[in-house]
Write a protein that holds these residues in place. Structure first.
Motif, PDB file in Angstrom:
ATOM      1  N   TYR A 132      -4.516  32.350 -40.673  1.00 31.66           N
ATOM      2  CA  TYR A 132      -4.842  31.917 -42.028  1.00 31.66           C
ATOM      3  C   TYR A 132      -3.762  32.428 -42.981  1.00 31.66           C
ATOM      4  CZ  TYR A 132      -6.804  36.640 -41.965  1.00 31.66           C
ATOM      5  OH  TYR A 132      -6.980  37.987 -41.808  1.00 31.66           O
ATOM      6  N   PRO A 133      -3.648  31.791 -44.139  1.00 34.94           N
ATOM      7  CA  PRO A 133      -2.586  32.195 -45.071  1.00 34.94           C
ATOM      8  C   PRO A 133      -2.862  33.551 -45.696  1.00 34.94           C
ATOM      9  CG  PRO A 133      -3.962  30.484 -46.043  1.00 34.94           C
ATOM     10  CD  PRO A 133      -4.413  30.652 -44.625  1.00 34.94           C
ATOM     11  N   GLY A 134      -1.805  34.338 -45.826  1.00 34.92           N
ATOM     12  CA  GLY A 134      -1.868  35.596 -46.567  1.00 34.92           C
ATOM     13  C   GLY A 134      -1.563  35.327 -48.034  1.00 34.92           C
ATOM     14  N   HIS A 135      -1.498  36.369 -48.817  1.00 35.93           N
ATOM     15  CA  HIS A 135      -1.289  36.212 -50.258  1.00 35.93           C
ATOM     16  C   HIS A 135       0.026  35.500 -50.574  1.00 35.93           C
ATOM     17  CE1 HIS A 135      -0.657  37.767 -54.479  1.00 35.93           C
ATOM     18  NE2 HIS A 135      -1.778  37.070 -54.554  1.00 35.93           N
ATOM     19  N   ALA A 136       1.120  35.882 -49.906  1.00 31.53           N
ATOM     20  CA  ALA A 136       2.418  35.235 -50.159  1.00 31.53           C
ATOM     21  C   ALA A 136       2.379  33.765 -49.753  1.00 31.53           C
ATOM     22  CB  ALA A 136       3.534  35.954 -49.410  1.00 31.53           C
ATOM     23  N   ASP A 137       1.723  33.468 -48.626  1.00 35.32           N
ATOM     24  CA  ASP A 137       1.586  32.069 -48.187  1.00 35.32           C
ATOM     25  C   ASP A 137       0.819  31.273 -49.244  1.00 35.32           C
ATOM     26  OD1 ASP A 137       2.706  32.573 -45.548  1.00 35.32           O
ATOM     27  OD2 ASP A 137       0.798  33.547 -45.087  1.00 35.32           O
ATOM     28  N   TRP A 138      -0.265  31.866 -49.727  1.00 31.22           N
ATOM     29  CA  TRP A 138      -1.135  31.201 -50.709  1.00 31.22           C
ATOM     30  C   TRP A 138      -0.351  30.906 -51.988  1.00 31.22           C
ATOM     31  CZ3 TRP A 138      -6.299  29.988 -49.806  1.00 31.22           C
ATOM     32  CH2 TRP A 138      -7.003  29.474 -50.891  1.00 31.22           C
ATOM     33  N   LYS A 139       0.409  31.877 -52.461  1.00 29.28           N
ATOM     34  CA  LYS A 139       1.200  31.686 -53.677  1.00 29.28           C
ATOM     35  C   LYS A 139       2.217  30.570 -53.497  1.00 29.28           C
ATOM     36  CE  LYS A 139       2.934  35.220 -55.742  1.00 29.28           C
ATOM     37  NZ  LYS A 139       3.550  36.520 -56.058  1.00 29.28           N
ATOM     38  N   ALA A 140       2.675  30.373 -52.261  1.00 28.71           N
ATOM     39  CA  ALA A 140       3.652  29.320 -51.974  1.00 28.71           C
ATOM     40  C   ALA A 140       2.991  27.973 -51.705  1.00 28.71           C
ATOM     41  CB  ALA A 140       4.511  29.722 -50.790  1.00 28.71           C
ATOM     42  N   GLY A 141       1.657  27.930 -51.765  1.00 27.98           N
ATOM     43  CA  GLY A 141       0.951  26.659 -51.610  1.00 27.98           C
ATOM     44  C   GLY A 141       0.319  26.428 -50.255  1.00 27.98           C
ATOM     45  N   ALA A 142       0.453  27.354 -49.311  1.00 25.98           N
ATOM     46  CA  ALA A 142      -0.150  27.181 -47.983  1.00 25.98           C
ATOM     47  C   ALA A 142      -1.648  27.465 -48.069  1.00 25.98           C
ATOM     48  CB  ALA A 142       0.498  28.119 -46.977  1.00 25.98           C
ATOM     49  N   ARG A 143      -2.460  26.537 -47.583  1.00 25.48           N
ATOM     50  CA  ARG A 143      -3.919  26.696 -47.559  1.00 25.48           C
ATOM     51  C   ARG A 143      -4.486  26.411 -46.175  1.00 25.48           C
ATOM     52  NH1 ARG A 143      -2.246  27.921 -51.845  1.00 25.48           N
ATOM     53  NH2 ARG A 143      -3.026  27.524 -53.929  1.00 25.48           N
ATOM     54  N   THR A 144      -3.625  26.148 -45.202  1.00 23.37           N
ATOM     55  CA  THR A 144      -4.058  25.708 -43.886  1.00 23.37           C
ATOM     56  C   THR A 144      -4.512  26.862 -43.005  1.00 23.37           C
ATOM     57  OG1 THR A 144      -2.487  23.877 -43.998  1.00 23.37           O
ATOM     58  CG2 THR A 144      -3.338  24.422 -41.819  1.00 23.37           C
ATOM     59  N   VAL A 145      -5.644  26.661 -42.346  1.00 24.78           N
ATOM     60  CA  VAL A 145      -6.118  27.572 -41.313  1.00 24.78           C
ATOM     61  C   VAL A 145      -5.875  26.866 -39.986  1.00 24.78           C
ATOM     62  CG1 VAL A 145      -8.141  28.699 -40.300  1.00 24.78           C
ATOM     63  CG2 VAL A 145      -7.862  28.621 -42.784  1.00 24.78           C
ATOM     64  N   VAL A 146      -5.350  27.597 -39.009  1.00 19.85           N
ATOM     65  CA  VAL A 146      -5.077  27.043 -37.681  1.00 19.85           C
ATOM     66  C   VAL A 146      -5.989  27.753 -36.689  1.00 19.85           C
ATOM     67  CG1 VAL A 146      -3.335  26.704 -35.885  1.00 19.85           C
ATOM     68  CG2 VAL A 146      -2.678  26.587 -38.304  1.00 19.85           C
ATOM     69  N   CYS A 147      -6.823  26.972 -36.002  1.00 13.07           N
ATOM     70  CA  CYS A 147      -7.785  27.508 -35.042  1.00 13.07           C
ATOM     71  C   CYS A 147      -7.213  27.348 -33.630  1.00 13.07           C
ATOM     72  CB  CYS A 147      -9.102  26.737 -35.141  1.00 13.07           C
ATOM     73  SG  CYS A 147      -9.751  26.576 -36.816  1.00 13.07           S
ATOM     74  N   GLU A 148      -7.247  28.436 -32.848  1.00 15.23           N
ATOM     75  CA  GLU A 148      -6.688  28.423 -31.491  1.00 15.23           C
ATOM     76  C   GLU A 148      -7.719  28.944 -30.500  1.00 15.23           C
ATOM     77  OE1 GLU A 148      -2.145  29.805 -32.546  1.00 15.23           O
ATOM     78  OE2 GLU A 148      -3.593  31.314 -31.942  1.00 15.23           O
ATOM     79  N   VAL A 149      -7.540  28.506 -29.280  1.00 10.10           N
ATOM     80  CA  VAL A 149      -8.344  29.040 -28.191  1.00 10.10           C
ATOM     81  C   VAL A 149      -7.373  29.548 -27.133  1.00 10.10           C
ATOM     82  CG1 VAL A 149      -8.635  26.824 -26.971  1.00 10.10           C
ATOM     83  CG2 VAL A 149     -10.350  28.596 -26.743  1.00 10.10           C
ATOM     84  N   ARG A 150      -7.731  30.676 -26.503  1.00 10.91           N
ATOM     85  CA  ARG A 150      -6.883  31.318 -25.494  1.00 10.91           C
ATOM     86  C   ARG A 150      -7.724  31.676 -24.284  1.00 10.91           C
ATOM     87  NH1 ARG A 150      -2.429  33.754 -27.888  1.00 10.91           N
ATOM     88  NH2 ARG A 150      -2.349  33.417 -30.108  1.00 10.91           N
ATOM     89  N   ALA A 151      -7.077  31.867 -23.156  1.00  8.60           N
ATOM     90  CA  ALA A 151      -7.764  32.386 -21.981  1.00  8.60           C
ATOM     91  C   ALA A 151      -8.012  33.875 -22.216  1.00  8.60           C
ATOM     92  CB  ALA A 151      -6.917  32.188 -20.727  1.00  8.60           C
ATOM     93  N   VAL A 152      -9.161  34.366 -21.780  1.00 10.17           N
ATOM     94  CA  VAL A 152      -9.464  35.787 -21.935  1.00 10.17           C
ATOM     95  C   VAL A 152      -8.450  36.626 -21.161  1.00 10.17           C
ATOM     96  CG1 VAL A 152     -11.178  37.581 -21.456  1.00 10.17           C
ATOM     97  CG2 VAL A 152     -11.897  35.407 -22.440  1.00 10.17           C
ATOM     98  N   SER A 153      -8.058  36.138 -19.995  1.00 11.33           N
ATOM     99  CA  SER A 153      -7.008  36.818 -19.237  1.00 11.33           C
ATOM    100  C   SER A 153      -6.067  35.758 -18.678  1.00 11.33           C
ATOM    101  CB  SER A 153      -7.590  37.678 -18.115  1.00 11.33           C
ATOM    102  OG  SER A 153      -8.240  36.870 -17.171  1.00 11.33           O
ATOM    103  N   GLY A 154      -4.802  36.070 -18.631  1.00  9.51           N
ATOM    104  CA  GLY A 154      -3.817  35.122 -18.123  1.00  9.51           C
ATOM    105  C   GLY A 154      -3.479  34.060 -19.156  1.00  9.51           C
ATOM    106  N   ARG A 155      -2.972  32.949 -18.638  1.00  6.89           N
ATOM    107  CA  ARG A 155      -2.559  31.848 -19.507  1.00  6.89           C
ATOM    108  C   ARG A 155      -3.336  30.598 -19.157  1.00  6.89           C
ATOM    109  NH1 ARG A 155       3.743  31.413 -19.527  1.00  6.89           N
ATOM    110  NH2 ARG A 155       3.455  30.779 -21.676  1.00  6.89           N
ATOM    111  N   LEU A 156      -3.413  29.695 -20.081  1.00  2.00           N
ATOM    112  CA  LEU A 156      -4.024  28.388 -19.822  1.00  2.00           C
ATOM    113  C   LEU A 156      -3.012  27.524 -19.084  1.00  2.00           C
ATOM    114  CD1 LEU A 156      -5.575  27.795 -23.365  1.00  2.00           C
ATOM    115  CD2 LEU A 156      -6.788  28.426 -21.293  1.00  2.00           C
ATOM    116  N   THR A 157      -3.518  26.659 -18.191  1.00  6.12           N
ATOM    117  CA  THR A 157      -2.613  25.779 -17.434  1.00  6.12           C
ATOM    118  C   THR A 157      -2.983  24.319 -17.618  1.00  6.12           C
ATOM    119  OG1 THR A 157      -4.022  26.043 -15.487  1.00  6.12           O
ATOM    120  CG2 THR A 157      -2.118  27.529 -15.670  1.00  6.12           C
ATOM    121  N   GLN A 158      -3.951  24.051 -18.456  1.00  8.37           N
ATOM    122  CA  GLN A 158      -4.334  22.673 -18.789  1.00  8.37           C
ATOM    123  C   GLN A 158      -4.975  22.688 -20.161  1.00  8.37           C
ATOM    124  OE1 GLN A 158      -7.072  22.041 -15.529  1.00  8.37           O
ATOM    125  NE2 GLN A 158      -8.832  22.302 -16.871  1.00  8.37           N
ATOM    126  N   SER A 159      -5.188  21.501 -20.680  1.00  8.32           N
ATOM    127  CA  SER A 159      -5.862  21.410 -21.972  1.00  8.32           C
ATOM    128  C   SER A 159      -7.334  21.760 -21.827  1.00  8.32           C
ATOM    129  CB  SER A 159      -5.724  19.980 -22.535  1.00  8.32           C
ATOM    130  OG  SER A 159      -6.445  19.862 -23.751  1.00  8.32           O
TER     131      SER A 159
END
Length: 164
Positions: A132-159
């Motif tokens: 999510y945007p911090g204060h400097a990002d917000w002042k520069a006009g950024a309002r976007t939140v990016v939602c991610e999902v990760r594997a609890v352990s290791g890496r993902l190998t497919q969508s």
């Protein structure tokens, strides 16, 4: 009658030259001091150019790698990757609401988007995260939140997207 010479005390030539040099230094020094006083605190204007973090340009469905915690690089979801973006949304408002409020809005908004994105048939343990945007990002006009999902352990190998 004896004449007596009266000498008047006066300034000799060497003393006159020294006095002239001192006066010139006072004038020059005073001028420099005046300029310094008048311009004290004035600095050449600095133009700050904000470069929005690449993470705020990510879109749902993109898979990313982040080698050694560096910035995200979009990669194929069929290749091993660190995270998959499952949603993005803009935060409302113009005034900076503060980090705790932005963090709560990011958690709530991402939580609401997670279930509809995930493929329920995957047998992978996942963890959600968000940027999510911090204060400097917000002042520069950024309002976007990016939602991610990760594997609890290791890496993902497919969508992990439903219907993939």
């Amino acid at each position: 009658m004896a004449s007596s010479a009266h000498e008047r005390p006066g300034i000799g030539r060497p003393a006159l030259v020294t006095l002239f040099i001192v006066a010139a230094l006072v004038v020059v020094g005073g001028g420099a001091a005046t300029v310094a006083v008048l311009t004290h605190g004035f600095r050449k204007p600095v133009k700050t150019v904000y470069h929005q973090a690449a993470v705020f340009r990510l879109r749902a469905g993109e898979c990313v790698t982040m080698p050694n915690g560096s910035s995200a690089t979009v990669t194929s979801c069929t290749a091993p990757h660190d995270a998959e973006v499952y949603g993005t949304f803009a935060l409302p408002g113009t005034a900076w609401p503060g980090t705790p409020a932005v963090r709560r809005a990011a958690a709530s908004g991402c939580g609401a988007r997670l279930a509809s994105y995930l493929n329920p048939q995957l047998a992978v343990r996942l963890a959600q995260s968000y940027a999510y945007p911090g204060h400097a990002d917000w002042k520069a006009g950024a309002r976007t939140v990016v939602c991610e999902v990760r594997a609890v352990s290791g890496r993902l190998t497919q969508s992990v997207r439903a219907g993939s």
